[in-house]
Enzyme design. Structure first.
Site, PDB file in Angstrom:
ATOM      1  N   ASN A  11       0.865  -1.179   0.000  1.00 30.52           N
ATOM      2  CA  ASN A  11       0.000   0.000   0.000  1.00 30.52           C
ATOM      3  C   ASN A  11       0.901   1.229   0.000  1.00 30.52           C
ATOM      4  O   ASN A  11       1.422   1.623   1.042  1.00 30.52           O
ATOM      5  CB  ASN A  11      -0.919  -0.009   1.224  1.00 30.52           C
ATOM      6  CG  ASN A  11      -1.795   1.226   1.289  1.00 30.52           C
ATOM      7  OD1 ASN A  11      -1.968   1.934   0.295  1.00 30.52           O
ATOM      8  ND2 ASN A  11      -2.355   1.495   2.454  1.00 30.52           N
ATOM      9  N   HIS A  95      -9.497   1.233   4.606  1.00 37.15           N
ATOM     10  CA  HIS A  95      -8.266   1.432   5.367  1.00 37.15           C
ATOM     11  C   HIS A  95      -8.522   2.401   6.520  1.00 37.15           C
ATOM     12  O   HIS A  95      -9.339   3.314   6.412  1.00 37.15           O
ATOM     13  CB  HIS A  95      -7.164   1.973   4.448  1.00 37.15           C
ATOM     14  CG  HIS A  95      -5.808   1.944   5.067  1.00 37.15           C
ATOM     15  ND1 HIS A  95      -5.366   2.909   5.945  1.00 37.15           N
ATOM     16  CD2 HIS A  95      -4.786   1.050   4.951  1.00 37.15           C
ATOM     17  CE1 HIS A  95      -4.140   2.620   6.341  1.00 37.15           C
ATOM     18  NE2 HIS A  95      -3.769   1.495   5.752  1.00 37.15           N
ATOM     19  N   GLU A  97      -7.011   4.846   7.589  1.00 32.92           N
ATOM     20  CA  GLU A  97      -6.838   6.266   7.258  1.00 32.92           C
ATOM     21  C   GLU A  97      -8.071   6.817   6.547  1.00 32.92           C
ATOM     22  O   GLU A  97      -8.428   7.987   6.732  1.00 32.92           O
ATOM     23  CB  GLU A  97      -5.571   6.441   6.413  1.00 32.92           C
ATOM     24  CG  GLU A  97      -4.313   6.240   7.243  1.00 32.92           C
ATOM     25  CD  GLU A  97      -3.106   5.734   6.480  1.00 32.92           C
ATOM     26  OE1 GLU A  97      -2.113   5.393   7.144  1.00 32.92           O
ATOM     27  OE2 GLU A  97      -3.161   5.668   5.230  1.00 32.92           O
ATOM     28  N   GLU A 167      -5.610  -4.638  10.619  1.00 33.87           N
ATOM     29  CA  GLU A 167      -4.592  -3.616  10.842  1.00 33.87           C
ATOM     30  C   GLU A 167      -4.875  -2.906  12.163  1.00 33.87           C
ATOM     31  O   GLU A 167      -5.732  -2.024  12.224  1.00 33.87           O
ATOM     32  CB  GLU A 167      -4.560  -2.620   9.680  1.00 33.87           C
ATOM     33  CG  GLU A 167      -5.928  -2.225   9.124  1.00 33.87           C
ATOM     34  CD  GLU A 167      -5.883  -0.915   8.346  1.00 33.87           C
ATOM     35  OE1 GLU A 167      -4.805  -0.549   7.871  1.00 33.87           O
ATOM     36  OE2 GLU A 167      -6.925  -0.258   8.252  1.00 33.87           O
ATOM     37  N   SER A 213       3.198  -1.816  10.625  1.00 33.60           N
ATOM     38  CA  SER A 213       4.652  -1.769  10.833  1.00 33.60           C
ATOM     39  C   SER A 213       5.328  -3.102  10.522  1.00 33.60           C
ATOM     40  O   SER A 213       6.254  -3.525  11.219  1.00 33.60           O
ATOM     41  CB  SER A 213       4.985  -1.301  12.259  1.00 33.60           C
ATOM     42  OG  SER A 213       4.513   0.023  12.472  1.00 33.60           O
TER      43      SER A 213
END
Length: 250
Positions: A11, A95, A97, A167, A213
């Protein structure tokens, strides 16, 4: 139980220049990958054309990072039909974000996932909890509420077109990473829910990716967890070490 085909998804978010990404794509093209893995590159809309033209490795496909369902008078947006016409068959949706900065609720994400599946896309649907939610013991409630919203919009057969990316929001871009045990616990929770609500057959085939991460050093240990089927990678996917992450799925 054998694992389904792994996925290593890059991504790129809102990053990269034509030069830096071209160099990275050239590296991908020259990489020898000797196992069954699906590699996905989700670039910005602007870089999709270059990525599509330049990326020639047979194990790689391109993906979009977002879309709206229909074409029309929606200035600044890109629709599923436009992406399909351009030859994009994979898409990342929901996602964290998008949820945090653009107000995408569970319902909006679920509608987008359903529309993309109906349009023939392979969808990487993202779910995950914040640090505050984890520390207050709400990980299971949050994650299962997110996946339940998606499931509500899908038929059983649709799940063949869906990949789930777990995530933990607290681990994205922070340098913090879920321990292998934390990742496995969350992935097992998701798979168990799918097994009980959708079907054991769907749960067995469902690919659940870890995102947060991931790097070349921790990927192998994470992938060794029973219910981790690959990765959705942010920062490290813009570096040569993404190749190490791909190879960690062997």
């Amino acid at each position: 139980m054998s694992k389904p085909q792994p996925i290593a998804a890059a991504n790129w978010k809102c990053n990269g220049s034509q030069q830096s990404l071209s160099e990275l794509i050239d590296l991908f093209n020259s990489t020898s990958i000797n196992h069954d893995v699906q590699c996905v590159v989700a670039s910005t809309f602007v870089h999709l054309a270059m990525t599509k033209e330049r990326l020639s490795h047979p194990k790689f496909v391109i993906a979009a990072q977002n879309a709206i369902a229909k074409s029309g008078a929606f200035t600044g947006e890109v629709s599923l039909p436009i992406l399909k016409d351009f030859g994009v068959n994979w898409i990342v949706l929901g996602h964290s974000e998008r949820r945090a900065y653009y107000g995408e609720t569970n319902e909006i994400v679920a509608d987008k996932v359903a529309a993309a599946v109906a349009s023939g896309f392979m969808v990487i649907a993202c779910i995950g909890e914040t640090l505050q939610e984890r520390e207050s013991g709400r990980t299971a409630v949050v994650v299962l509420t997110q996946i339940a919203a998606i499931a509500k919009k899908l038929k059983k057969a649709d799940w063949a077109k869906v990949v789930i990316a777990y995530e933990p929001v607290w681990a994205i871009g922070t340098g913090k990473v879920a321990t292998p045990q934390q990742a496995q616990e969350a992935h097992a929770l998701i798979r168990s829910w799918v097994s009980s609500k959708i079907g054991a057959d769907v749960a067995g085939e469902l690919r659940i990716l870890y995102g947060g991460s991931v790097n070349g050093k921790n990927a192998r240990t994470l992938y060794q967890q029973r219910d981790v089927n690959g990765f959705l990678v942010g920062g490290a996917s813009l570096k040569p070490e993404f190749v190490d992450i791909i190879k960690a799925t062997q």
